[in-house]
Design an enzyme around this catalytic site. Structure first.
Site, PDB file in Angstrom:
ATOM      1  N   LYS A   7       2.831  50.627  15.418  1.00  9.44           N
ATOM      2  CA  LYS A   7       3.179  51.164  14.089  1.00  9.44           C
ATOM      3  C   LYS A   7       3.365  52.693  14.149  1.00  9.44           C
ATOM      4  CE  LYS A   7       1.394  49.050  10.316  1.00  9.44           C
ATOM      5  NZ  LYS A   7       0.477  48.726   9.198  1.00  9.44           N
TER       6      LYS A   7
ATOM      7  N   ASN B 261     -14.050  44.255  20.458  1.00  6.78           N
ATOM      8  CA  ASN B 261     -12.592  44.396  20.244  1.00  6.78           C
ATOM      9  C   ASN B 261     -11.871  44.913  21.486  1.00  6.78           C
ATOM     10  OD1 ASN B 261     -13.838  44.359  17.493  1.00  6.78           O
ATOM     11  ND2 ASN B 261     -11.673  44.484  16.922  1.00  6.78           N
TER      12      ASN B 261
ATOM     13  N   TYR C 113     -11.046  29.703  13.509  1.00  3.88           N
ATOM     14  CA  TYR C 113     -11.108  30.204  14.889  1.00  3.88           C
ATOM     15  C   TYR C 113     -12.558  30.411  15.319  1.00  3.88           C
ATOM     16  CZ  TYR C 113     -10.297  33.529  18.749  1.00  3.88           C
ATOM     17  OH  TYR C 113     -10.280  34.188  19.953  1.00  3.88           O
TER      18      TYR C 113
ATOM     19  N   GLY D  42      -4.776  31.181  30.156  1.00  3.32           N
ATOM     20  CA  GLY D  42      -4.408  32.378  29.395  1.00  3.32           C
ATOM     21  C   GLY D  42      -4.141  33.555  30.317  1.00  3.32           C
ATOM     22  N   GLY D  43      -3.653  33.259  31.510  1.00  2.57           N
ATOM     23  CA  GLY D  43      -3.518  34.266  32.559  1.00  2.57           C
ATOM     24  C   GLY D  43      -2.429  35.290  32.340  1.00  2.57           C
TER      25      GLY D  43
ATOM     26  N   LYS E  28     -14.596  28.637  18.444  1.00  2.55           N
ATOM     27  CA  LYS E  28     -15.151  29.427  19.541  1.00  2.55           C
ATOM     28  C   LYS E  28     -16.661  29.215  19.689  1.00  2.55           C
ATOM     29  CE  LYS E  28     -11.895  31.901  21.571  1.00  2.55           C
ATOM     30  NZ  LYS E  28     -11.638  31.745  23.019  1.00  2.55           N
TER      31      LYS E  28
ATOM     32  N   GLY F 234      -6.022  38.174  30.884  1.00  2.31           N
ATOM     33  CA  GLY F 234      -5.548  37.577  32.133  1.00  2.31           C
ATOM     34  C   GLY F 234      -4.891  38.612  33.022  1.00  2.31           C
TER      35      GLY F 234
END
Length: 320
Positions: free
Chosen positions: A193, A171, A142, A12-13, A146, A18
């Site tokens: 947004k 977060n 998910y 996930g670099g 995890k 990452g």
């Protein structure tokens, strides 16, 4: 100290974390002499496929792994596709951990998520409470996938003595995040947004009431802490990486900070017909503070301003 320089594979670099770790290692002097850091993206290997996972480990022969890769999305995408999130993440995590084991990797630090915490619980939540009850229904697929990383880490230690561990950020946001309005993380989606509304002279509509509270962590702070964990954190049980309970803010407060950073002075509406998700999931960083009492987190207002500036400057390459 390591006898030989580490060869670190970061899955996930190319994502939010990452890129933050890459910045910390390459730009902030965290890379030690002789070390190699390899940052994988999904283009290098599909980690849901065990053969591709084995091939990429064969190619790079890592001594250490930071496992960030996951199938992720925003609240509403999770609500629609819990099965996909469950299956893909179970495959990714099992392939990475088992292939690390087969290749004699010294240490793996995996990244969990605060959404794994039980929905019905007492606050603040700490590391001992992860499995005490079901996660929130909105993203149970998910979350269960995890949680299984923690179960696998304990099993690899029990059976093989491996030091595979996990960090649990709250977060996260920052440069290189997914700023997509539909399925990005809350803060980055709101930045996009608000920026769009600013350009078009329209109001901002925020999904939900703005009342849910979150502990936001700047990605570069997290990058620094994950590199520290790889080098220094020796427990198998996970560690929460987060700002303190006092630094929790409401979505509305975060929206106001974004509006200020972008100099947006238009109307902000809250669509209360939309789900709020979990109202809060306050986490304790007491364990982190026993290890790193001196660590200073970037103030939220500053981190939001830096992220907004990055987004505007890099709008053409940002994930929108």
């Amino acid at each position: 100290m390591e006898t030989k320089p580490m060869r670190v594979l970061v899955t996930g670099g190319s994502g939010l974390l990452g890129k933050a770790i890459e910045h910390v290692v390459e730009q902030e002097g965290e890379k030690l002499e002789g070390e190699q850091w390899i940052f994988l993206s999904s283009k290098d290997a599909n980690l849901t496929d065990v053969e591709q996972t084995r091939a990429v480990f064969e190619k790079h022969r890592p001594t250490h792994v930071i496992h960030l890769a996951a199938k992720v999305g925003g609240l509403y995408l999770h609500m629609r596709e819990n099965l996909h999130f469950l299956r893909d993440n179970l495959k990714i995590n099992d392939n990475v951990l088992q292939t690390a084991h087969e290749n004699g990797v010294t240490k793996v630090v995996s990244c969990l998520s605060s959404c794994i915490f039980p929905d019905k619980t007492t606050y603040p939540i700490n590391e001992t409470m992860i499995h005490n009850g079901l996660p929130h229904d909105s993203n149970f697929g998910y979350s269960h996938a995890k949680r299984m990383i923690d179960v696998q880490n304990r099993a690899y230690f029990q059976q093989y003595g491996h030091h595979y561990t996990a960090v649990i950020p709250t977060n996260v946001f920052g440069p290189f995040d997914n700023f997509n309005i539909e399925n990005g993380h809350v803060l980055s989606a709101l930045i996009n947004k608000t920026y769009t509304a600013q350009k078009e002279g329209t109001p901002v509509t925020v999904c939900g009431s703005g009342a849910p509270r979150r502990q936001f962590v700047y990605s570069l702070d997290l990058g620094r802490l994950i590199v520290w964990a790889l080098r220094n954190y020796e427990e198998v049980s996970p560690i929460i990486l987060s700002v303190g309970e006092d630094d929790e803010v409401s979505i509305k407060e975060a929206v106001d900070m974004i509006a200020e950073a972008l100099k947006f002075d238009g109307k902000i509406n809250y669509d209360t017909t939309m789900s709020d998700g979990q109202m809060k999931k306050t986490a304790s960083n007491a364990k982190l503070r026993t290890y790193r009492p001196d660590f200073t987190f970037t103030p939220l207002k500053d981190a939001i301003k830096m992220t907004c500036d990055w987004f505007i400057t890099n709008y053409d390459i940002a994930r929108t």
